[in-house]
Design an enzyme around this catalytic site. Structure first.
Site, PDB file in Angstrom:
ATOM      1  N   GLU A 255       0.011   0.848   7.560  1.00 16.68           N
ATOM      2  CA  GLU A 255      -0.736   0.504   6.348  1.00 16.68           C
ATOM      3  C   GLU A 255      -2.199   0.915   6.504  1.00 16.68           C
ATOM      4  O   GLU A 255      -2.797   0.716   7.561  1.00 16.68           O
ATOM      5  CB  GLU A 255      -0.653  -1.006   6.118  1.00 16.68           C
ATOM      6  CG  GLU A 255      -1.488  -1.505   4.945  1.00 16.68           C
ATOM      7  CD  GLU A 255      -1.670  -3.008   4.958  1.00 16.68           C
ATOM      8  OE1 GLU A 255      -1.949  -3.560   3.888  1.00 16.68           O
ATOM      9  OE2 GLU A 255      -1.543  -3.622   6.036  1.00 16.68           O
TER      10      GLU A 255
ATOM     11  N   LYS B  57       2.578  -1.979  -3.156  1.00 18.46           N
ATOM     12  CA  LYS B  57       2.749  -3.341  -2.649  1.00 18.46           C
ATOM     13  C   LYS B  57       2.834  -4.342  -3.797  1.00 18.46           C
ATOM     14  O   LYS B  57       2.008  -4.338  -4.708  1.00 18.46           O
ATOM     15  CB  LYS B  57       1.587  -3.690  -1.716  1.00 18.46           C
ATOM     16  CG  LYS B  57       1.747  -5.020  -1.001  1.00 18.46           C
ATOM     17  CD  LYS B  57       0.593  -5.249  -0.029  1.00 18.46           C
ATOM     18  CE  LYS B  57       0.754  -6.551   0.720  1.00 18.46           C
ATOM     19  NZ  LYS B  57      -0.394  -6.800   1.631  1.00 18.46           N
TER      20      LYS B  57
ATOM     21  N   CYS C 210       2.645  -4.817   5.020  1.00 10.60           N
ATOM     22  CA  CYS C 210       1.921  -5.912   5.645  1.00 10.60           C
ATOM     23  C   CYS C 210       2.690  -7.224   5.521  1.00 10.60           C
ATOM     24  O   CYS C 210       3.835  -7.317   5.936  1.00 10.60           O
ATOM     25  CB  CYS C 210       0.521  -6.023   5.048  1.00 10.60           C
ATOM     26  SG  CYS C 210      -0.586  -7.105   5.976  1.00 10.60           S
TER      27      CYS C 210
END
Length: 402
Positions: free
Chosen positions: A150, A221, A274
């Site tokens: 990321e 995301k 994440c």
């Protein structure tokens, strides 16, 4: 005991869901992922495992109480039996767990980039060069998929792909390879306050030889970090000055609900960026939509020299346990590893904080769909109802004077 365990588990579930939730280190994840004690998560998920664990260990509490000895010993004995049952179930499951390699070769890249170094302007070329060198490093076999973490580069995808550096990225790949790279991106939107929307994304970049890089698909995301990637009640918080305190100059926008993406040279994959890997239930489980693996890219450099990266690895490994899918995990400096469908690190190979390098590993074949993958939190809900009912009945029959 049962009532306490049920209410404790209910509060944990609430913590993981309300206001987007923050399910960091639930009780079930107290067991090391991949161990025999962790395998019950394949049936009832990490919340169900936590419920049973808390009930079992709480059964020893009456030993410290006054009153008749026999009921207290029975409670403790049931706790021992429950813990023994968890171990027996997990040991039996692991005894038949055979990792079968697929032809897909995956390269995990960990460049060991500290967070405080990453955003210094003079560091950009050095960081880019480190990723390119690790990506193109020779090996016995050519990796099919290369994975960057990321926020791998301190720039946006918009700036990268409009600069000569995009050619350098293409040059680091060979024809037929796919790069999965975590990059932020901006998308013009006149309705947005800043004139654009920003996304934390995972890009699939496929090298098509003379035709160059094919960009896409892109995963945005979905579950954002409060006060890290967006400011809850942003307009109000900006007016009272909170935005300047938490260093969120502009919010990221949430992408659509997680769904697998297709790759040109590898099985379909579910990206989790994440802390999305903290959440059970993000990965489809039905035969029509179930991917073959999960990719978790994360910037664990934020944790610094703490236990955070190892905790994050353990939590992400529970997604493998719950789904029966392997998890490929890449961080800039954290713990990068390939995790098998039973939550174990493949071949014991990993890159820990402070280490730079690559891991070339064959993608494991998925295990059969798990009960949790099919039912979700239904098993946890059934256990909750049983314990709440039994606990309330027992409490109602207790001595009011106690």
């Amino acid at each position: 005991v049962l009532l306490f365990a049920a209410l404790f588990a209910l509060l944990e579930w609430t913590r993981g869901h309300v206001l987007t939730g923050f399910p960091w280190n639930p009780a079930g994840a107290g067991w090391a992922a991949g161990s025999a004690m962790s395998q019950f998560a394949s049936v009832a998920g990490v919340y169900g495992l936590g419920l049973v664990t808390v009930a079992a260990v709480s059964a020893f509490a009456p030993l410290m109480d006054a009153g008749p000895r026999r009921p207290r010993l029975i409670a403790a004995g049931l706790g021992v039996l429950t813990l023994g049952g968890l171990f027996a179930f997990g040991a039996a499951r692991l005894s038949s767990a055979q990792v079968v390699e697929t032809p897909t070769l995956v390269r995990l890249v960990q460049a060991d980039i500290p967070q405080d170094y990453k955003w210094s302007p003079e560091a950009y070329q050095a960081i880019l060069g480190r990723y390119l060198e690790l990506t193109s490093r020779p090996a016995e076999a050519l990796p099919d998929v290369v994975i960057w973490p990321e926020g791998a580069l301190p720039t946006t995808a918009n700036d990268l792909f409009s600069s000569p550096d995009a050619e350098a990225v293409a040059a680091a790949l060979q024809t037929g390879q796919t790069l999965l790279a975590g990059l932020s991106r901006a998308e013009a939107d006149p309705s947005a306050e800043t004139g654009a929307r920003y996304y934390n994304s995972l890009f699939a970049l496929h090298d098509e030889g003379a035709a160059g890089l094919r960009i896409g698909p892109i995963y945005d995301k979905h579950r954002l970090v409060p006060f890290g990637e967006y400011l809850p009640l942003g307009d109000l918080m900006s007016k009272i000055g909170v935005r300047s305190l938490v260093h969120v100059p502009a919010d990221f926008s949430a992408g659509p609900a997680p769904a697998p993406i297709s790759l040109a040279n590898a099985p379909s994959v579910q990206p989790l960026i994440c802390y999305e890997a903290l959440y059970p239930g993000f990965t489809p489980a039905t035969a029509a939509t179930r991917p073959a693996w999960i990719v978790n890219v994360s910037n664990d450099a934020w944790f610094g020299k703490t236990s955070g990266p190892r905790q994050h690895l353990n939590l992400a490994s529970y997604r493998a346990l719950e789904t029966g899918l392997p998890v490929a995990r890449a961080t800039p400096t954290g713990v990068s590893a390939m995790i098998d469908p039973w939550g174990r690190i493949v071949e014991g190979r990993r890159l820990d904080p402070g280490q730079a390098g690559i891991i070339d590993v064959r993608l494991p074949q998925p295990a059969p769909p798990t009960l949790y993958g099919r039912w979700g939190d239904l098993g946890f809900a059934i256990l909750m109802v049983i314990m709440l009912t039994a606990g309330r009945r027992r409490a109602g029959n207790g001595d009011p004077g106690r």
